[in-house]
Motif scaffolding. Structure first.
Motif, PDB file in Angstrom:
ATOM      1  N   ASP A  42      15.744  11.064  -4.240  1.00 51.60           N
ATOM      2  CA  ASP A  42      14.379  10.999  -3.739  1.00 51.60           C
ATOM      3  C   ASP A  42      13.698  12.367  -3.767  1.00 51.60           C
ATOM      4  OD1 ASP A  42      14.386   8.215  -3.172  1.00 51.60           O
ATOM      5  OD2 ASP A  42      15.523   8.591  -1.333  1.00 51.60           O
ATOM      6  N   ALA A  43      14.342  13.344  -4.417  1.00 51.97           N
ATOM      7  CA  ALA A  43      13.772  14.687  -4.498  1.00 51.97           C
ATOM      8  C   ALA A  43      12.399  14.630  -5.151  1.00 51.97           C
ATOM      9  CB  ALA A  43      14.692  15.609  -5.297  1.00 51.97           C
ATOM     10  N   GLY A  44      11.435  15.230  -4.519  1.00 47.20           N
ATOM     11  CA  GLY A  44      10.087  15.281  -5.047  1.00 47.20           C
ATOM     12  C   GLY A  44       9.267  14.015  -4.817  1.00 47.20           C
ATOM     13  N   ARG A  45       9.868  13.019  -4.240  1.00 49.71           N
ATOM     14  CA  ARG A  45       9.161  11.758  -3.986  1.00 49.71           C
ATOM     15  C   ARG A  45       8.243  11.928  -2.779  1.00 49.71           C
ATOM     16  NH1 ARG A  45      12.185   5.874  -3.503  1.00 49.71           N
ATOM     17  NH2 ARG A  45      10.283   4.653  -3.388  1.00 49.71           N
ATOM     18  N   THR A  46       7.104  11.246  -2.816  1.00 49.95           N
ATOM     19  CA  THR A  46       6.165  11.332  -1.702  1.00 49.95           C
ATOM     20  C   THR A  46       5.784   9.948  -1.204  1.00 49.95           C
ATOM     21  OG1 THR A  46       4.271  11.389  -3.191  1.00 49.95           O
ATOM     22  CG2 THR A  46       5.169  13.526  -2.496  1.00 49.95           C
ATOM     23  N   VAL A  47       5.216   9.937  -0.020  1.00 49.56           N
ATOM     24  CA  VAL A  47       4.663   8.732   0.591  1.00 49.56           C
ATOM     25  C   VAL A  47       3.171   8.973   0.736  1.00 49.56           C
ATOM     26  CG1 VAL A  47       4.639   7.306   2.670  1.00 49.56           C
ATOM     27  CG2 VAL A  47       6.789   8.294   1.878  1.00 49.56           C
ATOM     28  N   THR A  48       2.384   7.996   0.334  1.00 54.03           N
ATOM     29  CA  THR A  48       0.941   8.115   0.503  1.00 54.03           C
ATOM     30  C   THR A  48       0.453   6.995   1.404  1.00 54.03           C
ATOM     31  OG1 THR A  48       0.517   6.805  -1.474  1.00 54.03           O
ATOM     32  CG2 THR A  48       0.581   9.187  -1.747  1.00 54.03           C
ATOM     33  N   GLY A  49      -0.612   7.243   2.072  1.00 56.17           N
ATOM     34  CA  GLY A  49      -1.182   6.243   2.971  1.00 56.17           C
ATOM     35  C   GLY A  49      -2.486   6.753   3.529  1.00 56.17           C
ATOM     36  N   TYR A  50      -2.859   6.169   4.642  1.00 56.98           N
ATOM     37  CA  TYR A  50      -4.079   6.624   5.291  1.00 56.98           C
ATOM     38  C   TYR A  50      -3.970   6.392   6.788  1.00 56.98           C
ATOM     39  CZ  TYR A  50      -5.360   1.684   5.382  1.00 56.98           C
ATOM     40  OH  TYR A  50      -5.362   0.329   5.599  1.00 56.98           O
ATOM     41  N   ILE A  51      -4.729   7.167   7.511  1.00 54.50           N
ATOM     42  CA  ILE A  51      -4.873   7.019   8.956  1.00 54.50           C
ATOM     43  C   ILE A  51      -6.296   6.517   9.187  1.00 54.50           C
ATOM     44  CG2 ILE A  51      -4.900   8.204  11.174  1.00 54.50           C
ATOM     45  CD1 ILE A  51      -2.939  10.242   9.867  1.00 54.50           C
ATOM     46  N   GLU A  52      -6.396   5.454   9.948  1.00 57.31           N
ATOM     47  CA  GLU A  52      -7.708   4.881  10.201  1.00 57.31           C
ATOM     48  C   GLU A  52      -8.065   5.090  11.669  1.00 57.31           C
ATOM     49  OE1 GLU A  52     -10.050   0.661   9.501  1.00 57.31           O
ATOM     50  OE2 GLU A  52      -8.170   1.058   8.470  1.00 57.31           O
ATOM     51  N   ASP A  53      -9.256   5.588  11.881  1.00 56.02           N
ATOM     52  CA  ASP A  53      -9.758   5.754  13.247  1.00 56.02           C
ATOM     53  C   ASP A  53     -11.254   5.424  13.253  1.00 56.02           C
ATOM     54  OD1 ASP A  53     -11.031   8.006  12.219  1.00 56.02           O
ATOM     55  OD2 ASP A  53      -9.559   9.397  13.039  1.00 56.02           O
ATOM     56  N   ALA A  54     -11.909   5.730  14.341  1.00 58.27           N
ATOM     57  CA  ALA A  54     -13.327   5.375  14.496  1.00 58.27           C
ATOM     58  C   ALA A  54     -14.209   6.020  13.437  1.00 58.27           C
ATOM     59  CB  ALA A  54     -13.815   5.764  15.892  1.00 58.27           C
ATOM     60  N   SER A  55     -13.788   7.165  12.901  1.00 56.42           N
ATOM     61  CA  SER A  55     -14.611   7.852  11.902  1.00 56.42           C
ATOM     62  C   SER A  55     -14.312   7.388  10.473  1.00 56.42           C
ATOM     63  CB  SER A  55     -14.430   9.361  12.023  1.00 56.42           C
ATOM     64  OG  SER A  55     -13.088   9.704  11.739  1.00 56.42           O
ATOM     65  N   GLY A  56     -13.332   6.507  10.307  1.00 57.65           N
ATOM     66  CA  GLY A  56     -13.012   5.990   8.975  1.00 57.65           C
ATOM     67  C   GLY A  56     -11.556   6.209   8.604  1.00 57.65           C
ATOM     68  N   ARG A  57     -11.306   6.212   7.308  1.00 58.29           N
ATOM     69  CA  ARG A  57      -9.944   6.378   6.779  1.00 58.29           C
ATOM     70  C   ARG A  57      -9.749   7.799   6.264  1.00 58.29           C
ATOM     71  NH1 ARG A  57      -8.448   1.106   3.107  1.00 58.29           N
ATOM     72  NH2 ARG A  57      -8.542  -0.393   4.803  1.00 58.29           N
ATOM     73  N   THR A  58      -8.620   8.377   6.637  1.00 53.21           N
ATOM     74  CA  THR A  58      -8.247   9.690   6.135  1.00 53.21           C
ATOM     75  C   THR A  58      -6.945   9.542   5.360  1.00 53.21           C
ATOM     76  OG1 THR A  58      -9.219  10.683   8.117  1.00 53.21           O
ATOM     77  CG2 THR A  58      -7.731  12.067   6.783  1.00 53.21           C
ATOM     78  N   PRO A  59      -6.968   9.766   4.026  1.00 56.52           N
ATOM     79  CA  PRO A  59      -5.739   9.634   3.244  1.00 56.52           C
ATOM     80  C   PRO A  59      -4.772  10.789   3.526  1.00 56.52           C
ATOM     81  CG  PRO A  59      -7.545  10.342   1.845  1.00 56.52           C
ATOM     82  CD  PRO A  59      -8.119  10.121   3.215  1.00 56.52           C
ATOM     83  N   PHE A  60      -3.492  10.495   3.312  1.00 57.04           N
ATOM     84  CA  PHE A  60      -2.486  11.551   3.447  1.00 57.04           C
ATOM     85  C   PHE A  60      -1.386  11.337   2.421  1.00 57.04           C
ATOM     86  CE2 PHE A  60      -0.725   8.199   6.127  1.00 57.04           C
ATOM     87  CZ  PHE A  60       0.629   8.216   5.799  1.00 57.04           C
ATOM     88  N   GLU A  61      -0.658  12.407   2.159  1.00 57.80           N
ATOM     89  CA  GLU A  61       0.525  12.378   1.314  1.00 57.80           C
ATOM     90  C   GLU A  61       1.544  13.291   1.967  1.00 57.80           C
ATOM     91  OE1 GLU A  61       1.873  13.515  -3.232  1.00 57.80           O
ATOM     92  OE2 GLU A  61      -0.228  13.048  -2.828  1.00 57.80           O
TER      93      GLU A  61
END
Length: 144
Positions: A42-61
């Motif tokens: 899993d070396a170098g592998r990432t997880v992507t997603g988002y955090i959702e709150d009242a101001s909208g979605r914030t992507p993350f990796e």
């Protein structure tokens, strides 16, 4: 059966199985002679997603962690257990043999998925999926 699967490298003759319970069940149904495995990393592998709150979605990796790996493997083992299949050894990428005449590994996996879904009717539980996978894969390997 899992521990008897030979190791091999990815090639056009082998399709990497999806890293989920469906893919693991497909591998079990294909049988030892139609499976290969190679050590995974899993070396170098990432997880992507988002955090959702009242101001909208914030992507993350973020990096794929050992806890992420354990969660994926635990989910696969649970699915296999529901089907009455023993857990796979961990730390491998699992590949299924692509029969002669298939256009590509991806097309083969797609064709198997489609055939399984058409044959399944109202199947919903992993234990019910296993004989469907077994019948479909037997037909694919008989043709190629």
């Amino acid at each position: 059966m899992w521990s008897d699967v030979q190791e091999g490298e990815p090639s056009a003759s082998w399709a990497e199985l999806p890293e989920n319970g469906w893919g693991a069940l497909m591998g079990w149904a294909a049988g030892r002679d139609n499976l290969r495995r190679c050590p995974s990393s899993d070396a170098g592998r990432t997880v992507t997603g988002y955090i959702e709150d009242a101001s909208g979605r914030t992507p993350f990796e973020e990096p794929f962690t050992a806890a992420d790996r354990e969660g994926v493997d635990d989910d696969i083992d649970m699915y296999l257990g529901d089907a009455g299949v023993p857990p796979r050894p961990r730390g491998f990428v699992w590949m299924i043999r692509v029969p002669d005449g298939s256009i590509s590994p991806g097309a083969f996996l797609s064709d198997v998925d489609g055939a399984v879904l058409r044959a399944a009717n109202s199947v919903t539980h992993p234990k019910q999926w296993l004989p469907v996978f077994t019948d479909v894969l037997r037909d694919f390997y008989a043709r190629g």
